[in-house]
Scaffold this active site. Structure first.
Site, PDB file in Angstrom:
ATOM      1  N   ASN A 279      -2.306  19.114   0.739  1.00 50.44           N
ATOM      2  CA  ASN A 279      -3.335  18.328   1.424  1.00 50.44           C
ATOM      3  C   ASN A 279      -3.046  18.162   2.913  1.00 50.44           C
ATOM      4  O   ASN A 279      -3.902  18.435   3.756  1.00 50.44           O
ATOM      5  CB  ASN A 279      -3.459  16.964   0.724  1.00 50.44           C
ATOM      6  CG  ASN A 279      -4.404  16.053   1.451  1.00 50.44           C
ATOM      7  OD1 ASN A 279      -3.981  15.168   2.180  1.00 50.44           O
ATOM      8  ND2 ASN A 279      -5.692  16.289   1.306  1.00 50.44           N
TER       9      ASN A 279
ATOM     10  N   LYS B  42       0.862  -1.191   0.000  1.00 48.85           N
ATOM     11  CA  LYS B  42       0.000   0.000   0.000  1.00 48.85           C
ATOM     12  C   LYS B  42       0.888   1.226   0.000  1.00 48.85           C
ATOM     13  O   LYS B  42       1.853   1.285   0.764  1.00 48.85           O
ATOM     14  CB  LYS B  42      -0.854  -0.012   1.282  1.00 48.85           C
ATOM     15  CG  LYS B  42      -1.851   1.100   1.349  1.00 48.85           C
ATOM     16  CD  LYS B  42      -3.156   0.718   0.681  1.00 48.85           C
ATOM     17  CE  LYS B  42      -4.073   1.891   0.434  1.00 48.85           C
ATOM     18  NZ  LYS B  42      -3.754   2.696  -0.758  1.00 48.85           N
TER      19      LYS B  42
ATOM     20  N   THR C 177      -4.940  12.692   6.613  1.00 48.17           N
ATOM     21  CA  THR C 177      -3.529  12.767   7.009  1.00 48.17           C
ATOM     22  C   THR C 177      -3.300  13.958   7.946  1.00 48.17           C
ATOM     23  O   THR C 177      -2.678  13.818   9.004  1.00 48.17           O
ATOM     24  CB  THR C 177      -2.605  12.853   5.776  1.00 48.17           C
ATOM     25  OG1 THR C 177      -2.974  11.808   4.886  1.00 48.17           O
ATOM     26  CG2 THR C 177      -1.150  12.697   6.164  1.00 48.17           C
TER      27      THR C 177
ATOM     28  N   LYS D  41       4.820   2.170   8.358  1.00 47.78           N
ATOM     29  CA  LYS D  41       3.629   2.968   8.672  1.00 47.78           C
ATOM     30  C   LYS D  41       2.401   2.074   8.859  1.00 47.78           C
ATOM     31  O   LYS D  41       1.665   2.198   9.832  1.00 47.78           O
ATOM     32  CB  LYS D  41       3.382   3.956   7.519  1.00 47.78           C
ATOM     33  CG  LYS D  41       2.393   5.034   7.808  1.00 47.78           C
ATOM     34  CD  LYS D  41       2.236   5.978   6.621  1.00 47.78           C
ATOM     35  CE  LYS D  41       3.516   6.699   6.263  1.00 47.78           C
ATOM     36  NZ  LYS D  41       3.315   7.758   5.261  1.00 47.78           N
TER      37      LYS D  41
ATOM     38  N   LYS E 296       5.216   2.030  -2.988  1.00 47.66           N
ATOM     39  CA  LYS E 296       5.184   3.438  -3.406  1.00 47.66           C
ATOM     40  C   LYS E 296       5.424   3.500  -4.896  1.00 47.66           C
ATOM     41  O   LYS E 296       6.075   2.615  -5.460  1.00 47.66           O
ATOM     42  CB  LYS E 296       6.268   4.237  -2.683  1.00 47.66           C
ATOM     43  CG  LYS E 296       5.984   5.721  -2.632  1.00 47.66           C
ATOM     44  CD  LYS E 296       5.021   6.051  -1.514  1.00 47.66           C
ATOM     45  CE  LYS E 296       4.681   7.526  -1.454  1.00 47.66           C
ATOM     46  NZ  LYS E 296       3.905   7.837  -0.243  1.00 47.66           N
TER      47      LYS E 296
HETATM   48  P1  NAD Z   1       0.711  18.289  -1.844  1.00 46.30           P
HETATM   49  O1  NAD Z   1       1.225  18.105  -3.221  1.00 46.30           O
HETATM   50  O2  NAD Z   1      -0.753  18.418  -1.643  1.00 46.30           O
HETATM   51  O3  NAD Z   1       1.403  19.560  -1.149  1.00 46.30           O
HETATM   52  C1  NAD Z   1       2.778  19.699  -1.095  1.00 46.30           C
HETATM   53  C2  NAD Z   1       3.111  21.074  -0.555  1.00 46.30           C
HETATM   54  O4  NAD Z   1       4.530  21.186  -0.463  1.00 46.30           O
HETATM   55  C3  NAD Z   1       2.633  22.223  -1.441  1.00 46.30           C
HETATM   56  O5  NAD Z   1       2.172  23.297  -0.663  1.00 46.30           O
HETATM   57  C4  NAD Z   1       3.891  22.626  -2.191  1.00 46.30           C
HETATM   58  O6  NAD Z   1       3.878  23.989  -2.596  1.00 46.30           O
HETATM   59  C5  NAD Z   1       4.957  22.376  -1.130  1.00 46.30           C
HETATM   60  N1  NAD Z   1       6.274  22.138  -1.712  1.00 46.30           N
HETATM   61  C6  NAD Z   1       6.570  21.351  -2.778  1.00 46.30           C
HETATM   62  N2  NAD Z   1       7.883  21.395  -3.034  1.00 46.30           N
HETATM   63  C7  NAD Z   1       8.440  22.209  -2.112  1.00 46.30           C
HETATM   64  C8  NAD Z   1       9.751  22.654  -1.857  1.00 46.30           C
HETATM   65  N3  NAD Z   1      10.786  22.257  -2.620  1.00 46.30           N
HETATM   66  N4  NAD Z   1       9.953  23.459  -0.797  1.00 46.30           N
HETATM   67  C9  NAD Z   1       8.905  23.855  -0.026  1.00 46.30           C
HETATM   68  N5  NAD Z   1       7.634  23.473  -0.231  1.00 46.30           N
HETATM   69  C10 NAD Z   1       7.413  22.665  -1.246  1.00 46.30           C
HETATM   70  O7  NAD Z   1       1.312  17.064  -0.986  1.00 46.30           O
HETATM   71  P2  NAD Z   1       0.728  16.411   0.335  1.00 46.30           P
HETATM   72  O8  NAD Z   1      -0.155  15.292  -0.076  1.00 46.30           O
HETATM   73  O9  NAD Z   1       0.244  17.467   1.243  1.00 46.30           O
HETATM   74  O10 NAD Z   1       2.041  15.736   0.932  1.00 46.30           O
HETATM   75  C11 NAD Z   1       2.952  16.475   1.734  1.00 46.30           C
HETATM   76  C12 NAD Z   1       3.916  15.520   2.411  1.00 46.30           C
HETATM   77  O11 NAD Z   1       3.172  14.595   3.227  1.00 46.30           O
HETATM   78  C13 NAD Z   1       4.748  14.640   1.488  1.00 46.30           C
HETATM   79  O12 NAD Z   1       5.999  14.402   2.093  1.00 46.30           O
HETATM   80  C14 NAD Z   1       3.944  13.353   1.409  1.00 46.30           C
HETATM   81  O13 NAD Z   1       4.741  12.240   1.053  1.00 46.30           O
HETATM   82  C15 NAD Z   1       3.474  13.263   2.845  1.00 46.30           C
HETATM   83  N6  NAD Z   1       2.275  12.447   3.050  1.00 46.30           N
HETATM   84  C16 NAD Z   1       1.123  12.709   2.371  1.00 46.30           C
HETATM   85  C17 NAD Z   1      -0.002  11.941   2.623  1.00 46.30           C
HETATM   86  C18 NAD Z   1      -1.324  12.235   1.980  1.00 46.30           C
HETATM   87  O14 NAD Z   1      -2.308  11.554   2.314  1.00 46.30           O
HETATM   88  N7  NAD Z   1      -1.432  13.221   1.115  1.00 46.30           N
HETATM   89  C19 NAD Z   1       0.070  10.876   3.542  1.00 46.30           C
HETATM   90  C20 NAD Z   1       1.260  10.654   4.215  1.00 46.30           C
HETATM   91  C21 NAD Z   1       2.355  11.448   3.965  1.00 46.30           C
END
Ligand code: NAD
Length: 424
Positions: free
Chosen positions: A217, A66, A186, A90, A102
């Protein structure tokens, strides 16, 4: 140290601590299966562009692999390997009957039209569909991918397999097999673990301030929960500026309003600068979110942000780092945070809310019966709270930090499943 080396270093440290057999260790420090493929996509101007796609299945002893699919420039096999490995831990730490995987594509999705994005999503499935499925490997959204994209991918898989199969992928839109509560899962999960950490540290949540990296998100709902569930104040969030190609921090010393900011943010988590400026926000170029004088830091954007160098910018007031992002802290910085007595809620515990509701989504798809938002969210809270308490207990028993404790819980449960299945 790249992300995979970092994931292996974290694992090796705990494998040594619990005297893990060296063959078991060798099996777990590498993925079971890896796929890299090319995806030719017809662009709107008639040309063909070829993208590199990835899927890594790290371990499926506890259940189907997953993990999300990232559309991000700069993704490599090593970043995907690291993320797949963290997914195994996780799912195990929150006790989901799932393994770790992944996937990704090295692409900036904001440069594609809607049609090009749909063809890329369908192309990703065309290349890998025989190796995924509800009982094999179930992808989901991550950075740069959205519920709509999951809908296209589920549709492509359904067409190829000849049977409606919503459980092949999670994070789908509600109404197309998605679960209520997945969007906020999340970020809210981050807040539930933070709430438990605050109780443990006996801090008054209503006086707490936070600074958050990212406004996608995870960050949007973590900010919302920090204010509306814990009663604290968020003074800064950041995002990547797609025009200037730099990070920007949006600051308001009296508190930002995430519900307003969400209305001026695109699907990639980029805030509209002009509208934010008009609303009175101070916009600072760079990663100034990290040096704000706050109680809680929530990195919720990308990996490798708190490093041996940047850790020095952290204010002496910071008490908790809640890792919303995957892999935001390098092992070197982790040691320094420990010396500073900063309580770190490790990524694969802190951000497990997304995969938890993804698991609920798969369960609902199997039943073809859907829960209310309240039911999904209250089950999420229960899972996250139990997981936090189990990790805290091990951390106290072994006298180790929360990250090592989370690894102990997760590795032990994966090893036990491998033993039960006769792999060891
Ligand atoms: P997203 O694409 O919705 O948002 C990412 C954010 O990070 C945006 O605001 C973007 O502008 C910013 N960003 C991107 N590159 C950047 C950089 N170089 N410097 C600073 N800011 C930057 O992604 P998300 O789903 O919110 O995921 C964010 C983190 O959480 C990631 O590490 C992801 O792997 C992790 N994560 C996400 C989920 C999920 O359900 N979405 C679950 C577990 C972990």
């Amino acid at each position: 140290m790249n992300a995979f080396e970092m994931a292996q270093a974290q694992f090796d440290k705990v494998a040594k601590l619990i005297n893990l057999d060296s063959d078991v260790s060798s099996l777990l420090r590498w993925p079971l299966r890896e796929f890299r493929f090319q995806i030719p996509v017809r662009m709107d101007d008639g040309s063909i562009k070829v993208f590199f796609g990835y899927r890594v299945q790290h371990n499926d002893a506890r259940g189907p692999s997953k993990g999300g699919i990232r559309f991000q420039p700069g993704e490599t096999m090593d970043t995907i390997r690291a993320l797949a490995m963290w997914m195994t831990w996780k799912c195990a730490v929150v006790d989901l009957p799932l393994g770790g995987g992944k996937g990704g594509v090295a692409v900036d999705p904001s440069t594609l039209t809607t049609g090009e994005k749909e063809r890329l999503c369908r192309g990703w499935i065309d290349q890998i569909w025989k190796n995924i499925g509800p009982r094999q490997d179930v992808p989901a959204p991550d950075i740069g991918t959205t519920p709509q994209m999951m809908g296209w991918m589920m549709d492509e898989y359904t067409k190829l397999s000849g049977a409606y199969t919503p459980g092949v992928i999670t994070g789908k839109p509600v109404g197309a097999g998605g679960s209520e509560g997945r969007i906020e899962a999340t970020g809210f999960g981050v807040i539930y673990t933070l709430r438990e950490a605050i109780k443990h540290l006996k801090i008054d949540p209503s006086k707490l301030t936070a600074s958050i990296q990212g406004f996608g998100n995870v960050a949007q709902y973590a900010a919302d929960g920090f204010i509306h569930q814990l009663g604290g104040t968020v003074i800064a969030v950041s995002c990547w500026d797609l025009v200037d190609k730099t990070p920007c921090t949006y600051f308001n010393k009296d508190g930002i309003d995430p519900r307003f900011l969400r209305t001026i943010t695109d699907v990639y988590g980029t805030i509209d600068k002009d509208k934010a400026k008009k609303a009175g926000y101070i916009i600072e170029t760079g990663e100034t979110w990290l040096s704000k004088d706050v109680d809680v830091l929530i990195p919720a954007a990308i990996g490798g942000q708190i490093t041996g160098e940047t850790v020095e910018q952290i204010s002496s007031r910071v008490k908790i780092v809640a890792e919303g992002a995957n892999g935001p802290t390098t092992p070197e910085a982790d040691e320094i945070l420990a010396e500073l007595n900063i309580f770190v809620i490790p990524d694969f515990l802190c951000n497990a809310g997304g995969v938890t509701v993804s698991y609920f989504e798969g369960v609902q798809n199997d039943m073809n019966y859907y829960w209310s938002r309240e039911e999904a969210i209250s089950r999420l809270d229960e899972k996250m709270t139990n997981a936090f308490k189990a990790v805290l207990k091990i951390s106290q028993e072994y006298e180790v930090k929360m990250r090592d404790a989370a690894y102990i819980v997760a590795i032990n449960s994966v090893v036990q499943a491998m033993k039960f299945r006769g792999w060891l």
